[in-house]
Design an enzyme around this catalytic site. Sequence first.
Site, short mmCIF file in Angstrom:
data_model
loop_
_atom_site.label_atom_id
_atom_site.label_comp_id
_atom_site.label_asym_id
_atom_site.label_seq_id
_atom_site.Cartn_x
_atom_site.Cartn_y
_atom_site.Cartn_z
N ASP A 7 0.88 -1.16 0.00
CA ASP A 7 0.00 0.00 0.00
C ASP A 7 0.92 1.22 0.00
OD1 ASP A 7 -1.64 2.10 0.62
OD2 ASP A 7 -2.26 1.37 2.58
N LYS A 69 2.99 11.44 -3.44
CA LYS A 69 1.88 10.81 -4.17
C LYS A 69 0.86 11.86 -4.65
CE LYS A 69 -1.50 7.14 -3.28
NZ LYS A 69 -1.98 6.26 -2.20
N GLU A 170 -7.32 0.78 -4.02
CA GLU A 170 -7.21 0.66 -2.56
C GLU A 170 -8.52 0.20 -1.91
OE1 GLU A 170 -5.51 4.48 -1.62
OE2 GLU A 170 -3.61 3.89 -2.53
N ASP A 192 -12.66 5.54 2.23
CA ASP A 192 -11.20 5.48 2.36
C ASP A 192 -10.61 6.88 2.28
OD1 ASP A 192 -8.49 5.13 2.07
OD2 ASP A 192 -8.61 3.75 0.37
#
Length: 608
Positions: A7, A69, A170, A192
Amino acid sequence: MTVIGIDLGTTNSCVAVLEDGSPKVIANRVGYKTTPSVVAVTANGKRVVGQIASRQAITNPEHTIHAAKRLIGRKFDDEAVQSTMQHVSYQIAPGPYGDVRVVLRGKQYSIPEISAILLQEMRVVAEEHLGHEVERAVVTVPAYFNDNQRQAVRDAGLIAGLQVLRIINEPTAAAIAYGFHRNTDKVIAVYDMGGGTFDVSIVKVTRNGTFSVLSTTGDSFLGGEDFDERIMAWLIRGFEVQRKVDLRRSPIALQRLKQAAQKAKCELSTLDRTEIRLPFIVSSGPTGPLNMHYAITRPQFEKLTADLVKRSLVICQKAIAAAKLTVDDVDEVILVGGMTRMPAVQAQVEDFFKRKPCKGVHPDEVVALGAAIQGSALADEIEAIDLEDVTAHSLGIATAGDHFDVIIPANTGVPVRVPSLFTTHRDNQDALKIVVLQGESEKASENTLLQDFFVRGLREAKAGEVEVEVAFTIDDDGIFSVSAKDLETGEETRIEVNADSGLDAEEIQQMADESSAFLEERRAEEAAERLRQGVEALVAEVERLSEQAEEVAADDPMAALTISHAENAAAQAKRALEENSRSSLAEHLVMLEDAKAMIEKIVHRGAN
Ligand code: AMP
């Protein structure tokens, strides 16, 4: 051969593996199950990653990259990149393709390169635990990542020299971890919210082990970083009004504010009020050194960030509607990502879905666990997972008058291939221009350009006579490609949609070579550390046993000789540890093991 699940988070990354049929998160060298997604280069040119990088951030703010990211797969002039530049203490520069580069000690790095360093770190964490090298991985990405962002993550995998078997979403990974061996039929909503991105997916999980994503949507620029920035902005504003100093000008102040804001945010998840104390936030200047001292309450923080939470709920509503369901159809809500620890997020999600979120899922670990399960399934170590995911964005082409013609609508199941026919619209037209876009606006100009290309060499004929078939394909990784076929000649062209990922094959190879050299260095460092720890542990053990042996065999001269040899071996090993000589440490390890075995015999004899 083991497949690890990674992850790759905005703030933290996590790696998991399947052991004895159960997924397990692997702790890093310092014992934490997540590793900060931070990369830095120190003043003496050493590259550091994770906790070490995070710890030195305050003293090395300009050369410490966090939250990379948020920049991946984006153009330099993207609004999100420009806004990030206001808040980070490191330098962001335009790359040769209009992509984003970050600068560390004068060297430019692409974002896939930074992500590759993080992937590699997680790989080393796994190798340490497993005791062997790892080549293959499943890597997760936010479901709302567009094609450019996915391509960039794939490039990161290539640079890291990892064989990425699959890129999965994810929330889908979280659903897999939730449903694995649970024997249940449920519609679940995965909410999420991580450090940088927000996703929500509605997933149907069945007892036969099938996972069907009914819809997915999100915002790839909504997450913990935005909550931190609200506190930072509040502090900066307050200080400017009170002290007439603009803290944005100082990278060190920005870095300290960022850490303090994040800490305060986390504390407000359990406390009603917290203090932010930053001594010497201004170290010199016309006013002399200045300290910062503010208190912030939970209601104040919730007010500063209310719109962010609200934005996430509007997205939840969209996901429910796209799944053609109502909130009453949702059987279970799963919270994923560190931001879901914020009480206001939990309360509002509960309010929205009219049910308490599921407690049995670890928000920081569940995504990596799901990736590890999928990895093992792809490697045929466990039964295949019957997974149907969807694409989060619509894909189509630009047509006259700034229109967007959708070819694959959002929430279509993937993998998918959709052919469409195009004809010439002028007499004797020998080429067709195809402009491929991704996005949800009806206006072509408001969507993301993925590729524009010409299909050339068409037969000259009357308008509408010549037909070209353009096929859009999305593969299992959610990555898009397009091919065009002249239906008269049968000639087919496959167009690579990678112009925007920012790197070409040659550059990727060059970066991969550099990265592989670094990996070897990193592995050697890890082995040296292991050796050192082994010697330290043995020294302590031999010293402890020597004391015991002295007590039980005080009158035995032979035993006394052995004890003295052992003590001598421990003392020499201690000196070698101080000198840090690797080759002699290996020898000391062997000597200490011998000494330990002999002295154990004396202790046992004495005990009997
Ligand atoms: P992730 O990407 O899932 O690791 O999420 C990280 C984000 O969660 C970061 O923005 C963290 O600051 C945030 N976070 C972690 N713990 C807490 C907490 N206790 N309360 C609020 N936010 C948190």
